[in-house]
Design an enzyme around this catalytic site. Sequence first.
Site, PDB file in Angstrom:
ATOM      1  N   HIS A  95      -4.232  95.313  35.918  1.00 52.92           N
ATOM      2  CA  HIS A  95      -5.060  94.995  37.068  1.00 52.92           C
ATOM      3  C   HIS A  95      -5.837  96.212  37.560  1.00 52.92           C
ATOM      4  O   HIS A  95      -7.028  96.120  37.871  1.00 52.92           O
ATOM      5  CB  HIS A  95      -4.228  94.414  38.209  1.00 52.92           C
ATOM      6  CG  HIS A  95      -5.050  94.039  39.398  1.00 52.92           C
ATOM      7  ND1 HIS A  95      -5.117  94.812  40.536  1.00 52.92           N
ATOM      8  CD2 HIS A  95      -5.899  92.991  39.613  1.00 52.92           C
ATOM      9  CE1 HIS A  95      -5.942  94.249  41.406  1.00 52.92           C
ATOM     10  NE2 HIS A  95      -6.431  93.156  40.867  1.00 52.92           N
TER      11      HIS A  95
ATOM     12  N   HIS B 157      -4.488  87.974  38.229  1.00 54.47           N
ATOM     13  CA  HIS B 157      -4.216  87.190  39.436  1.00 54.47           C
ATOM     14  C   HIS B 157      -3.577  85.838  39.119  1.00 54.47           C
ATOM     15  O   HIS B 157      -2.523  85.485  39.651  1.00 54.47           O
ATOM     16  CB  HIS B 157      -5.525  86.945  40.200  1.00 54.47           C
ATOM     17  CG  HIS B 157      -6.061  88.149  40.887  1.00 54.47           C
ATOM     18  ND1 HIS B 157      -5.879  88.380  42.227  1.00 54.47           N
ATOM     19  CD2 HIS B 157      -6.793  89.196  40.424  1.00 54.47           C
ATOM     20  CE1 HIS B 157      -6.473  89.513  42.572  1.00 54.47           C
ATOM     21  NE2 HIS B 157      -7.032  90.030  41.496  1.00 54.47           N
TER      22      HIS B 157
ATOM     23  N   ILE C 189      -5.253  93.107  45.956  1.00 58.76           N
ATOM     24  CA  ILE C 189      -6.646  93.000  46.358  1.00 58.76           C
ATOM     25  C   ILE C 189      -7.457  92.478  45.184  1.00 58.76           C
ATOM     26  O   ILE C 189      -7.011  92.589  44.033  1.00 58.76           O
ATOM     27  CB  ILE C 189      -7.216  94.366  46.832  1.00 58.76           C
ATOM     28  CG1 ILE C 189      -8.578  94.178  47.491  1.00 58.76           C
ATOM     29  CG2 ILE C 189      -7.296  95.328  45.688  1.00 58.76           C
ATOM     30  CD1 ILE C 189      -8.562  93.384  48.752  1.00 58.76           C
TER      31      ILE C 189
ATOM     32  N   ASN D  21      -9.995  96.436  38.066  1.00 65.67           N
ATOM     33  CA  ASN D  21     -10.352  96.157  39.452  1.00 65.67           C
ATOM     34  C   ASN D  21     -10.957  97.331  40.206  1.00 65.67           C
ATOM     35  O   ASN D  21     -12.023  97.215  40.811  1.00 65.67           O
ATOM     36  CB  ASN D  21      -9.126  95.657  40.230  1.00 65.67           C
ATOM     37  CG  ASN D  21      -9.480  95.288  41.661  1.00 65.67           C
ATOM     38  OD1 ASN D  21     -10.101  94.258  41.912  1.00 65.67           O
ATOM     39  ND2 ASN D  21      -9.110  96.132  42.618  1.00 65.67           N
TER      40      ASN D  21
ATOM     41  N   HIS E 220      -9.998  89.762  34.481  1.00 70.73           N
ATOM     42  CA  HIS E 220      -9.509  90.041  35.833  1.00 70.73           C
ATOM     43  C   HIS E 220      -8.775  88.831  36.425  1.00 70.73           C
ATOM     44  O   HIS E 220      -7.545  88.828  36.494  1.00 70.73           O
ATOM     45  CB  HIS E 220     -10.686  90.454  36.717  1.00 70.73           C
ATOM     46  CG  HIS E 220     -10.283  90.931  38.078  1.00 70.73           C
ATOM     47  ND1 HIS E 220     -11.191  91.132  39.090  1.00 70.73           N
ATOM     48  CD2 HIS E 220      -9.071  91.248  38.616  1.00 70.73           C
ATOM     49  CE1 HIS E 220     -10.569  91.560  40.174  1.00 70.73           C
ATOM     50  NE2 HIS E 220      -9.285  91.629  39.909  1.00 70.73           N
TER      51      HIS E 220
END
Length: 631
Positions: free
Chosen positions: A481, A268, A631, A485, A263
């Site tokens: 993602h 990110h 997010i 997530n 993740h």
Amino acid sequence: MFYVPRDECFSEVKQLTFSAKTVYSVFHAVVPALQTAIVDKDLGFPYFTAIDQLFNEGVDLPPQEGNNVWREILPRLLKAISDSDNALRFEIPETMERDKFFWFRDEEFARQTLSGINPYALQLVTEWPLKSKLDPAIYGPPESVITKEMVEQQIRGFCSLEEALEQKKLFVLDYHDLLLPYVKKVRQLPGTTLYGSRTLFFLNPDETLRPLAIELTRPPMDGKPQWKEAYRPSWHSSGVWLWRLAKAHVLAHDSGYHQLISHWLRTHCCTEPYIIATNRQLSEMHPIYRLLHPHFRYTMEINALARAYLINADGIIETSFSPGKYSMEICSVAYDLLWRFDHEALPADLISRYFESAFPDIFEIFTVINLLTNFFITRGMAVEDPDAPHGLRLTIKDYPFASDGLVLWDILKEWVSDYVNHYYPEASLVESDEELQAWWTEIRTVGHGDKKDEPWWPVLKTPQDLIQIVTTITWVTSGHHASVNFGQYTYAGYFPSRPTIARKNMPTEEATERDWEFFMNKPEVLLLLCFPSQIQATTVMAILDVLSNHSPDEEYLGEKSELAWAKDPVIKAAFEKFNGRLMELEGIIDERNANKDLRNRNGAGIVPYEFLKPFSEPGVTGKGVPYSISI
């Protein structure tokens, strides 16, 4: 504070939904309130019924100034209660709604490696015996204690070990070499422990996985020799509880790997260089800037939030996950060992992953000395096959993440191809585009400067090169993602399903007579003591609920056209085709979830696999693929 450029900040609606009302509020109000309500940070849950009370009676939070403050902050988490009640009552995750005991079952433990929130870790076993690549002089004998006899006792009637290897039926979750160098360090921290681990699975004829064995290893330390033991599913009470405890350790390892690597690191973190280079090197009029812009919305802002509250020193990750203060160090080592741009493309990820040794000075820092300099680890979850759909043949046919992901990859690649070929009809136009070349150079040599000399970086000379590079970037921000997530609360909201930390050693590791007696008399209590503490569990549950949530202004892949795209009739037509194919994917996924033969996504109490369904309504839905990491 972490500076975020104004044009990278959340929109007014996004601020209202997340920054002001949820994310900031969780960090500034809910987490401190939980810490006030639960004074003893080490206090565990005395019974499993106490865990269930989180969803019924909730946690009584201290009164806050103003009326209905908790409802304003977290309306989803707080069920209808009286005005005077400040109880934080968690929503029951869909997995629990369907099957209260889903987390207890071995078949669900195995199924989640293919259909859960970390489908990136499982790999094919290609060699036997299983062996560590770490220096035996430091970490002890490299051979696994999972033996041929152990395996064949459980697959008898199907095949021999040799046949299982030849037929590609053995798979492993292997966190042994990544975690073993940190066991001694982590065990010096209060309230946590660590092992290196391997978990072996067998592929049944119906394409489901069967867990065969878990190996936990402690390296030589404190004057003691290496310790390792293999645990297997059992039909005797002591073996059953040892197996459950071993699973808790492996799930904590998998939770850490998921959050830190699958993740944070791979989506990110590694997307930031693409965003910075795009803003620095491409003008807003550049067609590739316009193509990528929706894939980068709000990522810098959410990453600044993560650095301030999640991955910071003594933040949520360090206080609630097994590696503790070494979490980001492990993340950095994983970047050095695991990450390469060309394998961030889904097809390449499924086929293989390349491990390269870190620089010697880095290994001195981390005391991971004498790893082999260059060696391949093949995930082996697919092989190239020009006659198969998407050009790949999956090793496990019923692999929901890969099956749906490859359709989405092809849809993305077709859209990127139509777009790139329109603006670059001749190969020479790519190589002569100075902005584009400067963009790619900055990504390689500055953004990912630690790896600037690696031979695997794609060249950028032709439209096909550009298509592959851009498709990889857009896949990471969208499909990758979304798959790791938006199902977090669904699968980890009931924390025994995916504990983030293991706090007790196995009772078979040099246990005293008193320790063993405690295990024999109260094995359930030992499991509860191994699980996260009350403050760790409730804090992570609140965070995961927020992180799994879709904003009302979420921008889903291919749902609405950018203004610049709509002005060009060729691009407008290509986008409409893109949107149409995404709508088709919705139907494909629904059809697959209804297929009773696909047992990793259909069955009694099983949550359908919808993480890669492109569109969603707001809230915690377990589906929807936004353009960007917002997010």
